[in-house]
Structures are given as structure tokens and as C-alpha cells.
Design a protein around this motif. Structure first.
Motif, PDB file in Angstrom:
ATOM      1  N   GLU A  60       0.467  -1.466   0.156  1.00  0.00           N
ATOM      2  CA  GLU A  60       0.363  -0.032  -0.273  1.00  0.00           C
ATOM      3  C   GLU A  60       0.305   1.387  -0.357  1.00  0.00           C
ATOM      4  OE1 GLU A  60      -3.297  -0.100  -0.397  1.00  0.00           O
ATOM      5  OE2 GLU A  60      -3.145  -2.428  -0.876  1.00  0.00           O
ATOM      6  N   LEU A  61       0.666   2.368  -0.081  1.00  0.00           N
ATOM      7  CA  LEU A  61       1.116   3.432  -0.402  1.00  0.00           C
ATOM      8  C   LEU A  61       1.963   3.870   0.825  1.00  0.00           C
ATOM      9  CD1 LEU A  61      -1.123   5.213  -2.635  1.00  0.00           C
ATOM     10  CD2 LEU A  61       1.222   4.270  -3.239  1.00  0.00           C
ATOM     11  N   SER A  62       1.049   4.154   1.489  1.00  0.00           N
ATOM     12  CA  SER A  62       1.468   4.543   3.026  1.00  0.00           C
ATOM     13  C   SER A  62       3.442   3.427   3.582  1.00  0.00           C
ATOM     14  CB  SER A  62       0.730   4.253   4.164  1.00  0.00           C
ATOM     15  OG  SER A  62       0.021   3.017   4.247  1.00  0.00           O
ATOM     16  N   ILE A  63       3.168   1.777   2.704  1.00  0.00           N
ATOM     17  CA  ILE A  63       4.223   1.528   3.364  1.00  0.00           C
ATOM     18  C   ILE A  63       4.993   1.522   3.018  1.00  0.00           C
ATOM     19  CG2 ILE A  63       4.531  -1.450   3.174  1.00  0.00           C
ATOM     20  CD1 ILE A  63       2.395  -0.835   5.437  1.00  0.00           C
ATOM     21  N   LEU A  64       4.903   1.834   1.069  1.00  0.00           N
ATOM     22  CA  LEU A  64       6.037   1.948  -0.027  1.00  0.00           C
ATOM     23  C   LEU A  64       6.954   3.546   0.216  1.00  0.00           C
ATOM     24  CD1 LEU A  64       4.300   0.978  -2.846  1.00  0.00           C
ATOM     25  CD2 LEU A  64       6.227  -0.139  -1.813  1.00  0.00           C
ATOM     26  N   PHE A  65       5.640   4.486   0.792  1.00  0.00           N
ATOM     27  CA  PHE A  65       6.201   5.944   1.148  1.00  0.00           C
ATOM     28  C   PHE A  65       5.696   5.864   2.719  1.00  0.00           C
ATOM     29  CE2 PHE A  65       4.989   5.741  -3.302  1.00  0.00           C
ATOM     30  CZ  PHE A  65       6.208   5.630  -3.599  1.00  0.00           C
ATOM     31  N   PRO A  66       6.746   5.409   3.351  1.00  0.00           N
ATOM     32  CA  PRO A  66       6.473   5.638   4.991  1.00  0.00           C
ATOM     33  C   PRO A  66       5.992   6.954   5.503  1.00  0.00           C
ATOM     34  CG  PRO A  66       8.215   4.632   5.196  1.00  0.00           C
ATOM     35  CD  PRO A  66       7.975   4.456   3.829  1.00  0.00           C
ATOM     36  N   ASN A  67       7.524   8.071   4.866  1.00  0.00           N
ATOM     37  CA  ASN A  67       7.909   9.596   4.981  1.00  0.00           C
ATOM     38  C   ASN A  67       6.953  10.304   4.627  1.00  0.00           C
ATOM     39  OD1 ASN A  67       9.706   8.406   6.664  1.00  0.00           O
ATOM     40  ND2 ASN A  67      11.570   8.261   5.423  1.00  0.00           N
ATOM     41  N   THR A  68       5.658   9.870   3.848  1.00  0.00           N
ATOM     42  CA  THR A  68       4.727  10.752   2.973  1.00  0.00           C
ATOM     43  C   THR A  68       3.702  10.691   3.546  1.00  0.00           C
ATOM     44  OG1 THR A  68       6.011  10.588   1.485  1.00  0.00           O
ATOM     45  CG2 THR A  68       4.214  11.610   0.947  1.00  0.00           C
ATOM     46  N   SER A  69       3.007  11.700   4.516  1.00  0.00           N
ATOM     47  CA  SER A  69       1.138  11.631   5.089  1.00  0.00           C
ATOM     48  C   SER A  69       0.953  12.056   3.307  1.00  0.00           C
ATOM     49  CB  SER A  69       1.331  12.868   5.614  1.00  0.00           C
ATOM     50  OG  SER A  69       1.067  14.455   5.014  1.00  0.00           O
ATOM     51  N   ASN A  70      -0.073  11.471   4.049  1.00  0.00           N
ATOM     52  CA  ASN A  70      -0.709  10.621   3.085  1.00  0.00           C
ATOM     53  C   ASN A  70      -0.595  10.787   1.547  1.00  0.00           C
ATOM     54  OD1 ASN A  70      -3.092  11.069   5.239  1.00  0.00           O
ATOM     55  ND2 ASN A  70      -3.608  12.504   5.293  1.00  0.00           N
ATOM     56  N   PRO A  71       0.048   9.433   1.213  1.00  0.00           N
ATOM     57  CA  PRO A  71       0.661   9.573  -0.421  1.00  0.00           C
ATOM     58  C   PRO A  71      -0.400   9.352  -1.287  1.00  0.00           C
ATOM     59  CG  PRO A  71       1.120   8.060   0.955  1.00  0.00           C
ATOM     60  CD  PRO A  71       0.495   8.874   1.832  1.00  0.00           C
ATOM     61  N   THR A  72      -0.565   9.753  -2.517  1.00  0.00           N
ATOM     62  CA  THR A  72      -1.880   9.941  -3.708  1.00  0.00           C
ATOM     63  C   THR A  72      -1.063   8.976  -4.901  1.00  0.00           C
ATOM     64  OG1 THR A  72      -1.217  11.798  -4.214  1.00  0.00           O
ATOM     65  CG2 THR A  72      -2.787  12.443  -2.413  1.00  0.00           C
ATOM     66  N   HIS A  73      -2.343   9.178  -5.125  1.00  0.00           N
ATOM     67  CA  HIS A  73      -2.389   7.869  -6.881  1.00  0.00           C
ATOM     68  C   HIS A  73      -1.421   8.539  -7.231  1.00  0.00           C
ATOM     69  CE1 HIS A  73      -2.902   5.403  -9.679  1.00  0.00           C
ATOM     70  NE2 HIS A  73      -3.148   6.735 -10.482  1.00  0.00           N
ATOM     71  N   ALA A  74      -1.151  10.269  -7.692  1.00  0.00           N
ATOM     72  CA  ALA A  74      -0.458  11.121  -8.025  1.00  0.00           C
ATOM     73  C   ALA A  74       0.836  11.169  -8.006  1.00  0.00           C
ATOM     74  CB  ALA A  74      -1.152  12.568  -8.165  1.00  0.00           C
ATOM     75  N   PHE A  75       0.981  11.224  -6.332  1.00  0.00           N
ATOM     76  CA  PHE A  75       2.319  10.738  -6.074  1.00  0.00           C
ATOM     77  C   PHE A  75       2.921   9.950  -6.753  1.00  0.00           C
ATOM     78  CE2 PHE A  75       5.152   9.917  -2.293  1.00  0.00           C
ATOM     79  CZ  PHE A  75       5.617  10.656  -2.329  1.00  0.00           C
ATOM     80  N   ALA A  76       2.368   8.409  -5.885  1.00  0.00           N
ATOM     81  CA  ALA A  76       2.900   7.637  -6.325  1.00  0.00           C
ATOM     82  C   ALA A  76       3.743   7.142  -7.746  1.00  0.00           C
ATOM     83  CB  ALA A  76       1.995   5.970  -6.211  1.00  0.00           C
ATOM     84  N   ILE A  77       2.452   7.718  -8.684  1.00  0.00           N
ATOM     85  CA  ILE A  77       3.186   7.798 -10.352  1.00  0.00           C
ATOM     86  C   ILE A  77       4.376   8.420 -10.315  1.00  0.00           C
ATOM     87  CG2 ILE A  77       2.549   7.842 -12.379  1.00  0.00           C
ATOM     88  CD1 ILE A  77       0.850   5.755 -10.911  1.00  0.00           C
TER      89      ILE A  77
END
Length: 171
Positions: A16-33
């Protein structure tokens, strides 16, 4: 679910995004891409009443990661074998036996409400109304036809063609 993928299409991490980007609060789909993550989509999983479905691997195709599965048909016929270390054989019911039992149970359930009329006829010779006799005969004929078709099926596709109209049985 998302996957981090290298330029060589190798998956380095899935989650999940929170696991992949633990230092980012509320990562979004756009951020992940933007960060190079690709969305993970589910591959084909056949109906688990008829197939053993097991995870196979993740495949990267273009901008998508697909979680693939192996769909192995369950046995149509009964299988009798003697497990190692035992002397008594064990029979595992195949799909044909299971569905024939369900088809018969469904027919019996439909007949149950008028069974008393058959008993009354046998015990006291009171006639069964013609419409009831006709309806019971149709239920029995339908059950027999379905059972015959299930027995005749030799492949999973043939079997599914027979049971597709009655797949709600046992659910």
C-alpha cells in the motif's frame, strides 16, 4: 496496491502507498506515479468452486503490474486412494458427485411441499391433483436430465456448461 519498479521492469517492493512511502503523509495516486510506482491489478481468478486458484507471480507490462494466478481445475470424478501409512482407502468426492447431490437436494426441496399428497395416495388411495402430478413429474424430469448431463461431461468446459444455470446451488 502498488509496486515500485526499476527502469529494467524489476519489482523492488509491493504494498500500500503508506508502506511504500512511509515518510509521506497521505500519499496519493498521483504522487505514487510521480515516484515511479505502478498500480497492481488482479489477473484472472476463475470460480473457486470449480478451480484451485493459487498466486503465481507479478508481471510488469507497460505501466501496469499484474498479479497472476494459476487456475487448476478441480477433479470432476471421485478419486479413491490409500494415503501413505494407512491401510484403508479414502475417497474424495469429485465435482460431479457434489453437484449431483446438490441437484437432487434442490429437486427434493421442491417436491417436499407436495410429498404429503403422494403419501396420502399410497396410504388412502386419494388422488393426487393433475396439476400437482404434472409439476412433480417436471421437477423429476429436470433433475434426471441435469444429472445425466453432469455424468456425461468429460471436460471442465462441458461441466460448466451444464451447471452454469444452477451455480447458485450451495451458495
Amino acid at each position: 496496491m502498488y509496486a515500485l519498479v526499476t527502469p529494467q521492469n524489476e519489482i523492488t517492493q509491493i504494498g500500500e502507498l503508506s508502506i511504500l512511502f512511509p515518510n509521506t503523509s497521505n500519499p496519493t495516486h498521483a504522487f505514487a506515479i510521480e515516484q515511479g510506482a505502478l498500480e497492481v491489478v488482479e489477473g484472472e481468478q476463475k470460480d473457486q468452486r470449480f478451480y484451485w486458484v493459487t498466486f503465481d507471480k507479478y508481471e510488469v507490462t507497460g505501466n501496469v503490474v499484474t498479479r497472476t494466478y494459476v487456475n487448476t481445475p478441480k477433479a470432476l470424478e471421485d478419486v479413491t486412494e490409500t494415503p501413505e501409512g494407512q491401510t484403508e482407502p479414502v475417497t474424495t468426492k469429485g465435482l460431479k458427485s457434489q453437484w449431483i447431490a446438490q441437484i437432487k437436494a434442490s429437486a427434493n426441496s421442491q417436491l417436499a411441499s407436495t410429498d404429503w399428497m403422494v403419501i396420502r395416495k399410497a396410504e388412502r388411495d386419494v388422488a393426487i391433483p393433475a396439476d400437482v402430478a404434472t409439476a412433480r413429474a417436471a421437477i423429476i424430469a429436470d433433475c434426471t436430465a441435469k444429472e445425466t448431463a453432469v455424468i456425461a461431461a468429460t471436460t471442465m468446459d462441458e461441466f460448466l456448461a451444464v451447471v452454469a444455470p444452477v451455480t447458485t446451488l450451495g451458495e
